[in-house]
Motif scaffolding. Structure first.
Motif, short mmCIF file in Angstrom:
data_model
loop_
_atom_site.label_atom_id
_atom_site.label_comp_id
_atom_site.label_asym_id
_atom_site.label_seq_id
_atom_site.Cartn_x
_atom_site.Cartn_y
_atom_site.Cartn_z
N MET A 1 37.00 40.82 54.34
CA MET A 1 37.85 40.55 53.43
C MET A 1 38.00 41.46 52.26
O MET A 1 36.94 41.76 51.76
CB MET A 1 37.41 38.98 52.79
N GLN A 2 39.04 41.87 51.58
CA GLN A 2 39.40 42.83 50.60
C GLN A 2 39.62 42.04 49.38
O GLN A 2 40.31 41.08 49.76
CB GLN A 2 40.06 43.71 50.53
N ARG A 3 38.95 42.08 48.46
CA ARG A 3 39.44 41.48 46.98
C ARG A 3 39.69 42.60 45.77
O ARG A 3 38.76 43.60 45.97
CB ARG A 3 38.52 40.55 46.69
N GLU A 4 40.64 42.51 45.14
CA GLU A 4 40.84 43.27 43.98
C GLU A 4 40.36 42.90 42.83
O GLU A 4 40.59 41.68 42.74
CB GLU A 4 42.32 43.69 43.99
#
Length: 156
Positions: A1-4
């Motif tokens: 999961m990518q989060r900015e």
């Protein structure tokens, strides 16, 4: 999961001596760095070699500090996960910048952390944890120059 993630700071120039930037020598390089909800401001300037105030932090020092802090926080996390009790951590980091006329770039930062832990039997594990911390450090992963680590350790 990518989060900015987003990081906001406010930079305020405080070096107007009355005539602004009317001349290269007419203004101070002093400024303040602040952030919403932060208890303190960082007083900044440029490097004294570039007409800055030597009693204030310059951007180059802040970059070295960011690398040092990021490494330390990753390392302490890894030690906590490994059940290694760190009781002291101090880093005397140093950065090297090569200047070419009016421009330049960092060529290397060397972190020199000294760590004190409670269990002498765990000292041998610290080198691996420093390596892992370097691999996890967001700041080190974001720069285009070498970040070295010359760590030392002792038991309390």
């Amino acid at each position: 999961m990518q989060r900015e993630h987003h990081y906001a700071v406010t930079m305020t120039w405080t070096g107007n001596r009355g005539t602004g930037t009317s001349d290269y020598t007419a203004y101070s390089r002093n400024h303040e760095i602040s952030g919403e909800g932060k208890a303190a401001r960082i007083e900044g300037s440029s490097d004294p070699a570039f007409r800055g105030d030597p009693q204030r932090f310059n951007p180059e020092e802040l970059l070295v500090a960011a690398l040092s802090s990021c490494h330390m926080l990753a390392f302490l996390h890894l030690c906590a996960d490994a059940k290694i009790v760190v009781v002291e951590y101090r880093d005397a980091a140093i950065g090297a910048m090569l200047q070419h006329g009016t421009t330049g770039e960092f060529t290397r930062v060397t972190l020199r952390p000294h760590v004190v832990i409670t269990d002498p039997a765990r000292l041998a594990e610290l080198e691996m944890l420093h390596h892992q911390a370097h691999e996890q450090c967001f700041i080190a992963r974001s720069v285009n120059f070498e970040v070295g680590c010359e760590a030392t350790a002792a038991a309390a």
